[in-house]
Scaffold this motif. Sequence first.
Motif, PDB file in Angstrom:
ATOM      1  N   GLY A  10      31.041   7.981  56.791  1.00  0.00           N
ATOM      2  CA  GLY A  10      30.179   7.209  55.912  1.00  0.00           C
ATOM      3  C   GLY A  10      29.570   8.069  54.821  1.00  0.00           C
ATOM      4  O   GLY A  10      29.416   9.271  54.957  1.00  0.00           O
ATOM      5  N   ARG A  11      29.253   7.409  53.740  1.00  0.00           N
ATOM      6  CA  ARG A  11      28.615   8.053  52.601  1.00  0.00           C
ATOM      7  C   ARG A  11      27.737   6.997  51.949  1.00  0.00           C
ATOM      8  O   ARG A  11      28.138   5.847  51.795  1.00  0.00           O
ATOM      9  N   GLY A  12      26.533   7.383  51.598  1.00  0.00           N
ATOM     10  CA  GLY A  12      25.634   6.421  50.975  1.00  0.00           C
ATOM     11  C   GLY A  12      24.465   7.114  50.301  1.00  0.00           C
ATOM     12  O   GLY A  12      24.365   8.341  50.302  1.00  0.00           O
ATOM     13  N   TRP A  13      23.602   6.315  49.737  1.00  0.00           N
ATOM     14  CA  TRP A  13      22.399   6.830  49.082  1.00  0.00           C
ATOM     15  C   TRP A  13      21.530   7.532  50.109  1.00  0.00           C
ATOM     16  O   TRP A  13      21.404   7.084  51.251  1.00  0.00           O
ATOM     17  N   ALA A  14      20.893   8.594  49.674  1.00  0.00           N
ATOM     18  CA  ALA A  14      19.927   9.273  50.529  1.00  0.00           C
ATOM     19  C   ALA A  14      18.727   8.359  50.746  1.00  0.00           C
ATOM     20  O   ALA A  14      18.431   7.492  49.927  1.00  0.00           O
ATOM     21  N   PHE A  15      18.054   8.545  51.866  1.00  0.00           N
ATOM     22  CA  PHE A  15      16.859   7.767  52.139  1.00  0.00           C
ATOM     23  C   PHE A  15      15.712   8.720  52.418  1.00  0.00           C
ATOM     24  O   PHE A  15      15.846   9.598  53.271  1.00  0.00           O
ATOM     25  N   PRO A  16      14.613   8.579  51.739  1.00  0.00           N
ATOM     26  CA  PRO A  16      14.361   7.602  50.687  1.00  0.00           C
ATOM     27  C   PRO A  16      15.192   7.931  49.442  1.00  0.00           C
ATOM     28  O   PRO A  16      15.584   9.075  49.239  1.00  0.00           O
ATOM     29  N   PRO A  17      15.452   6.907  48.629  1.00  0.00           N
ATOM     30  CA  PRO A  17      16.278   7.130  47.434  1.00  0.00           C
ATOM     31  C   PRO A  17      15.698   8.243  46.559  1.00  0.00           C
ATOM     32  O   PRO A  17      14.489   8.344  46.371  1.00  0.00           O
ATOM     33  N   ASP A  18      16.596   9.077  46.076  1.00  0.00           N
ATOM     34  CA  ASP A  18      16.216  10.220  45.251  1.00  0.00           C
ATOM     35  C   ASP A  18      17.239  10.328  44.134  1.00  0.00           C
ATOM     36  O   ASP A  18      18.441  10.155  44.377  1.00  0.00           O
TER      37      ASP A  18
END
Length: 144
Positions: A10-18
Amino acid sequence: MEWGDPGFLGRGWAFPPDFDPAEGGARMVEAVEDIDQSLRILFETRPGERVMHPTYGCRIHDLVFEPMTAATARAVETAIARAILFFEARITLREVRVSFENWAEGRMSVFLDYEVERTNTRHNVVFPFYAQEGTLVTGTPVAT
């Protein structure tokens, strides 16, 4: 993707979004870091909060004001195990354990031991959950 490529996890936006000011794009995470952040999002989401996915989330918030007893710990463990079973298929949960060692501060720690399905690697994560976050629970306020 190749079997050895961590992107298949999986790959996705970092949390919290940065966001990277130089590049202008969102910071991305992948593999085990993506799984750890996905678990945090799952635990912090109440069922019903996501309009298009109303069953997504974990019911630990329903137990916030319950007494810190063994029965409450088992209920939290069950809620977490159920949420992982239904919403995080990339891992197999080996153990979930709840600790109320900081009960006077309103803190519950959740210890997870899990195995990543595709790689058979084991990982641990500790999720602190604060029943009284941002409040004064001990001591007396000092007038200034």
